[in-house]
Structure formats: structure tokens, C-alpha cells
Design a protein around this motif. Structure first.
Motif: not given
Length: 252
Positions: A35-37, A29, A248, A39-42, A32-33
Motif C-alpha cells: 500500500r505505501t509503495a 507487513t 498502523p 502512495g496509500e496509507p499503511a 502494508s508495504e
């Protein structure tokens, strides 16, 4: 990859029946957070760990499945169940571990291993074995370019209040601290800079209280464990991996 520690006992999801969360899900988690922060995919994440597994069965049953997913990072943490066995061959299981790490590293994937915990009280007798095992972990990491989750060196875990009643599995706060230790082991900043600070001092336990607690532990946890050893059964018999395919994360 792993056993009950990476499966996540005793850190249950409140909304999922008989499914444990644990440090590995928590780590996924956090990664993944991050990465998404940015702008990347989870990330995509799988967890193949099953409670009760010895180290060599972990490798035999889980390694090829893990590699088939073409991972960028594999956590391979086990050996605790082996160390509790009277006739454990530490050199043999460490050789098997190094072979597995070498196979993963040959694909270009990173590897995160974990040292054993420093135990106290009724399980302090394991520390000699754990020390030998940990020395091998650090040597394998140096030779193979792997990362290490330093559980022995996580001082806050030397507090019984972070452990479940069986004394070999962590409660949710313990898994959260291990998640942060794993981030540090990967060379990343922790989510909480205070992750290894000790809990407030606990009331001192009297000798009578300790004796009663040890008796209850032996009845509720040691006796069933001995019965499984005598009958050749495992707590993981009939169980399958909770997240067997890379998807994902977090899952919808």
C-alpha cells in the motif's frame, strides 16, 4: 483471530521479549508495504490470537472484538487444538466456524480461513480428521465467498526442518512460506515466486536416530501437553493478545 499458529510460535521478534512474529504479522507487513509503495496509507492491523485456544473459544473471545474494529479483512484460522483432542466433534466446530464467517461477511469484510496441515511421522494419525475439517473449510469458503490459506496443499511444509521441536509449530522460514501462501490465497502475487519449492534433500535419518528423536519429543513436549489436559490448564492461560488494537503497521 486464532491460536498459537496465528500468534506466531516459534518465530520470535529478536528485539521484543516474549513476543512472536509469525505468518500473520509477516502478511500484514507485506500488505502494508504494498500500500505505501503505491502512495496509500499503511494498513491498520491487530492480532488477537492466543496460544492454546480451541476454535469455539477463539470465536467467543475474539470475534466481537475484531468486528468492533470495523475490519476490511479478518483471518480466522483455528481448529488444530480441537483436532488433537480425543473427543472432538468436527461437525460442531465447523458449524461454529461457518456461523462466525457468515457474521463477518455480513459486515462486508473479507475472510481468510486456513486448512489444516498434512502431518507425517508421529502425528500422521490426525490426517483423517484434518481431511474432514479441510473439506468443510472449502465448502464454507464456497458458500460464504471467503478466501482459503491452503496449508494442506503447501508441499514444502511437509519437511520436518521447517518445524520446531514440538512438531506442531513452525520455525521462521515456515512462517515466511505460510505468509506467501496466504498472499496466494487472497488472490495476490507472492513476495517470493519460489516460496513453495522444497528444501535441498536432507541426510536420511537412521532408525536409531529416529527412535531417540521420538523419545526426546515425547518427554519434552507430549508429556507436558498431557499434563495440561489432565489438569485442565492451557499454554495460553494468563496471556493476552499481543496486538489487541488496530494500529498502523508496522508499529513504531
Amino acid at each position: 483471530m486464532g491460536d498459537s499458529f496465528s500468534e506466531g510460535l516459534w518465530d520470535p521478534y529478536p528485539s521484543l521479549d516474549d513476543t512472536q512474529r509469525g505468518w500473520a504479522d509477516r502478511l500484514a507487513t507485506s500488505l502494508s508495504e504494498r500500500r505505501t509503495a503505491g502512495g496509500e496509507p499503511a494498513i491498520e492491523y491487530a492480532n488477537l490470537a492466543i496460544r492454546g485456544r480451541l476454535l469455539r473459544p477463539i470465536i467467543a473471545e475474539q470475534l466481537d472484538t475484531a468486528l468492533a474494529m470495523k475490519p476490511d479483512l479478518v483471518s480466522l484460522v483455528g481448529g488444530g487444538n480441537d483436532i488433537l483432542r480425543p473427543g472432538v466433534d468436527l461437525e460442531a466446530i465447523c458449524a461454529a466456524l461457518e456461523d462466525a464467517v457468515a457474521k463477518i461477511r455480513a459486515t462486508g469484510a473479507d475472510v481468510l480461513m486456513g486448512t489444516g496441515f498434512k502431518a507425517g511421522g508421529t502425528l500422521a494419525w490426525t490426517n483423517g480428521r484434518v481431511g474432514v475439517y479441510n473439506a468443510n473449510i472449502w465448502s464454507i469458503a464456497r458458500r460464504r465467498g471467503a478466501h482459503v490459506l491452503d496449508l494442506w496443499g503447501t508441499r514444502s511444509l511437509f519437511d520436518f526442518r521447517l518445524w520446531a521441536g514440538d512438531r506442531i509449530h513452525l520455525l521462521p522460514e515456515g512462517h515466511e512460506r505460510v505468509k506467501n501462501a496466504a498472499l496466494v490465497g487472497l488472490g495476490l502475487p507472492p513476495d517470493d515466486d519460489t516460496w513453495d519449492e522444497p528444501l535441498p534433500p536432507a541426510p536420511r535419518q537412521t532408525r536409531i536416530e529416529a527412535t531417540k528423536a521420538n523419545a526426546a519429543w515425547a518427554k519434552e513436549h507430549v508429556a507436558p501437553w498431557v499434563k495440561r489436559r489432565v489438569t485442565g490448564t492451557s499454554s495460553g492461560d494468563g496471556r493476552t493478545a499481543k496486538w489487541p488494537t488496530a494500529e498502523p503497521w508496522p508499529r513504531a
